[in-house]
Design a protein around this motif. Sequence first.
Motif, PDB file in Angstrom:
ATOM      1  N   TYR A  99       0.830  -1.210   0.000  1.00  0.00           N
ATOM      2  CA  TYR A  99       0.000   0.000   0.000  1.00  0.00           C
ATOM      3  C   TYR A  99       0.864   1.260   0.000  1.00  0.00           C
ATOM      4  O   TYR A  99       0.570   2.223  -0.717  1.00  0.00           O
ATOM      5  CB  TYR A  99      -0.919  -0.006   1.223  1.00  0.00           C
ATOM      6  CG  TYR A  99      -1.942   1.107   1.214  1.00  0.00           C
ATOM      7  CD1 TYR A  99      -3.169   0.950   0.556  1.00  0.00           C
ATOM      8  CD2 TYR A  99      -1.693   2.314   1.850  1.00  0.00           C
ATOM      9  CE1 TYR A  99      -4.095   1.967   0.539  1.00  0.00           C
ATOM     10  CE2 TYR A  99      -2.622   3.341   1.838  1.00  0.00           C
ATOM     11  CZ  TYR A  99      -3.829   3.156   1.182  1.00  0.00           C
ATOM     12  OH  TYR A  99      -4.757   4.168   1.150  1.00  0.00           O
ATOM     13  N   ASP A 100       1.942   1.247   0.773  1.00  0.00           N
ATOM     14  CA  ASP A 100       2.834   2.410   0.847  1.00  0.00           C
ATOM     15  C   ASP A 100       3.503   2.696  -0.501  1.00  0.00           C
ATOM     16  O   ASP A 100       3.856   3.845  -0.795  1.00  0.00           O
ATOM     17  CB  ASP A 100       3.922   2.194   1.906  1.00  0.00           C
ATOM     18  CG  ASP A 100       3.371   2.304   3.318  1.00  0.00           C
ATOM     19  OD1 ASP A 100       2.254   2.841   3.486  1.00  0.00           O
ATOM     20  OD2 ASP A 100       4.055   1.838   4.256  1.00  0.00           O
ATOM     21  N   ASN A 101       3.691   1.642  -1.303  1.00  0.00           N
ATOM     22  CA  ASN A 101       4.379   1.788  -2.590  1.00  0.00           C
ATOM     23  C   ASN A 101       3.432   1.806  -3.790  1.00  0.00           C
ATOM     24  O   ASN A 101       3.888   1.890  -4.934  1.00  0.00           O
ATOM     25  CB  ASN A 101       5.379   0.635  -2.784  1.00  0.00           C
ATOM     26  CG  ASN A 101       6.564   0.753  -1.844  1.00  0.00           C
ATOM     27  OD1 ASN A 101       7.333   1.699  -1.928  1.00  0.00           O
ATOM     28  ND2 ASN A 101       6.691  -0.191  -0.929  1.00  0.00           N
ATOM     29  N   ILE A 102       2.128   1.729  -3.541  1.00  0.00           N
ATOM     30  CA  ILE A 102       1.187   1.477  -4.629  1.00  0.00           C
ATOM     31  C   ILE A 102       1.164   2.582  -5.680  1.00  0.00           C
ATOM     32  O   ILE A 102       1.038   2.321  -6.875  1.00  0.00           O
ATOM     33  CB  ILE A 102      -0.237   1.213  -4.063  1.00  0.00           C
ATOM     34  CG1 ILE A 102      -1.018   0.308  -5.010  1.00  0.00           C
ATOM     35  CG2 ILE A 102      -0.999   2.491  -3.789  1.00  0.00           C
ATOM     36  CD1 ILE A 102      -2.224  -0.341  -4.360  1.00  0.00           C
ATOM     37  N   ASP A 103       1.323   3.839  -5.253  1.00  0.00           N
ATOM     38  CA  ASP A 103       1.329   4.938  -6.227  1.00  0.00           C
ATOM     39  C   ASP A 103       2.553   4.846  -7.129  1.00  0.00           C
ATOM     40  O   ASP A 103       2.471   5.098  -8.345  1.00  0.00           O
ATOM     41  CB  ASP A 103       1.293   6.293  -5.508  1.00  0.00           C
ATOM     42  CG  ASP A 103      -0.047   6.540  -4.823  1.00  0.00           C
ATOM     43  OD1 ASP A 103      -1.058   5.930  -5.246  1.00  0.00           O
ATOM     44  OD2 ASP A 103      -0.086   7.324  -3.854  1.00  0.00           O
ATOM     45  N   ASN A 104       3.694   4.462  -6.546  1.00  0.00           N
ATOM     46  CA  ASN A 104       4.907   4.273  -7.363  1.00  0.00           C
ATOM     47  C   ASN A 104       4.728   3.108  -8.329  1.00  0.00           C
ATOM     48  O   ASN A 104       5.129   3.190  -9.498  1.00  0.00           O
ATOM     49  CB  ASN A 104       6.119   4.024  -6.469  1.00  0.00           C
ATOM     50  CG  ASN A 104       6.504   5.238  -5.657  1.00  0.00           C
ATOM     51  OD1 ASN A 104       6.288   6.366  -6.083  1.00  0.00           O
ATOM     52  ND2 ASN A 104       7.070   5.019  -4.485  1.00  0.00           N
ATOM     53  N   GLN A 111       2.523   4.232 -11.243  1.00  0.00           N
ATOM     54  CA  GLN A 111       3.226   5.110 -12.171  1.00  0.00           C
ATOM     55  C   GLN A 111       4.244   4.342 -13.010  1.00  0.00           C
ATOM     56  O   GLN A 111       4.392   4.583 -14.214  1.00  0.00           O
ATOM     57  CB  GLN A 111       3.920   6.234 -11.399  1.00  0.00           C
ATOM     58  CG  GLN A 111       2.949   7.241 -10.801  1.00  0.00           C
ATOM     59  CD  GLN A 111       3.605   8.177  -9.812  1.00  0.00           C
ATOM     60  OE1 GLN A 111       4.834   8.228  -9.707  1.00  0.00           O
ATOM     61  NE2 GLN A 111       2.797   8.929  -9.079  1.00  0.00           N
ATOM     62  N   ASP A 112       4.946   3.399 -12.386  1.00  0.00           N
ATOM     63  CA  ASP A 112       5.964   2.629 -13.108  1.00  0.00           C
ATOM     64  C   ASP A 112       5.329   1.688 -14.139  1.00  0.00           C
ATOM     65  O   ASP A 112       5.848   1.520 -15.239  1.00  0.00           O
ATOM     66  CB  ASP A 112       6.829   1.836 -12.129  1.00  0.00           C
ATOM     67  CG  ASP A 112       7.696   2.749 -11.272  1.00  0.00           C
ATOM     68  OD1 ASP A 112       8.037   3.848 -11.756  1.00  0.00           O
ATOM     69  OD2 ASP A 112       8.008   2.387 -10.132  1.00  0.00           O
ATOM     70  N   ILE A 113       4.197   1.067 -13.772  1.00  0.00           N
ATOM     71  CA  ILE A 113       3.497   0.195 -14.725  1.00  0.00           C
ATOM     72  C   ILE A 113       2.966   1.025 -15.886  1.00  0.00           C
ATOM     73  O   ILE A 113       3.089   0.643 -17.057  1.00  0.00           O
ATOM     74  CB  ILE A 113       2.349  -0.567 -14.030  1.00  0.00           C
ATOM     75  CG1 ILE A 113       2.919  -1.572 -13.020  1.00  0.00           C
ATOM     76  CG2 ILE A 113       1.475  -1.293 -15.052  1.00  0.00           C
ATOM     77  CD1 ILE A 113       1.875  -2.191 -12.108  1.00  0.00           C
ATOM     78  N   ALA A 114       2.394   2.189 -15.579  1.00  0.00           N
ATOM     79  CA  ALA A 114       1.860   3.069 -16.628  1.00  0.00           C
ATOM     80  C   ALA A 114       2.974   3.532 -17.568  1.00  0.00           C
ATOM     81  O   ALA A 114       2.803   3.558 -18.793  1.00  0.00           O
ATOM     82  CB  ALA A 114       1.159   4.267 -15.999  1.00  0.00           C
ATOM     83  N   ALA A 115       4.129   3.881 -16.993  1.00  0.00           N
ATOM     84  CA  ALA A 115       5.262   4.331 -17.811  1.00  0.00           C
ATOM     85  C   ALA A 115       5.752   3.217 -18.729  1.00  0.00           C
ATOM     86  O   ALA A 115       6.071   3.448 -19.898  1.00  0.00           O
ATOM     87  CB  ALA A 115       6.403   4.804 -16.904  1.00  0.00           C
TER      88      ALA A 115
END
Length: 202
Positions: free
Chosen positions: A181-186, A189-193
């Motif tokens: 959960y703490d890393n979910i935004d990263n 973004q990395d999957i989208a990139a």
Amino acid sequence: MELYIDNKKVKLKQKRYKTFGKAINDIIVHLKKDNKIPYKFYVNGESLKDNSIINVDKLELIEVITKSEGEVLLDSVLKAKKQIELFFDLFDEEVIENGEPLVINEIELLERGIFLRWFYNLLLLIKASGDMDFVYEDFDDYIKDFEKELKLAEEAYDSKDYETFVEILHFSIGDLLDEFYDNIDNYFQDIAAEENRKRLPN
């Protein structure tokens, strides 16, 4: 019968089908060639529901809205974020009343088990996509740790040792979910990139 995929007319193998299932099967085979996944179906202008009964004799138009595998993965990551919040909310509700902990009913335990199995499958999908291989070298270790704790939790549940089951969920699995959960935004973004990079011509 006419078929539109993402608002573009597509030619089917045959114009008439004996069963609706056969038509859908041909559409899915067609989509797989383009690495697309059906997201929504519309039949004769109406949204297809799980319990819809389709009369093939009156079947005139099928419309399909699709998503790429990457888009489905991104949707699942967002869903995981909400589900993890709900997972922890349930623990927050287990407050002490009159010196005794509230009893968790079996349905809640089952729902948590189903979510954890879904979440583990999501981790495997992320790994299979290869979208984070070059970013997070320890992601494989994370999956192994989660798999180990999930196995212990499922064994406790199957043996009806609910106290151990809840303890594993609350602490070891809880810590792992907290880390994700703490890393979910990263991660998102990395999957989208990576998905955007895949779309670029070589």
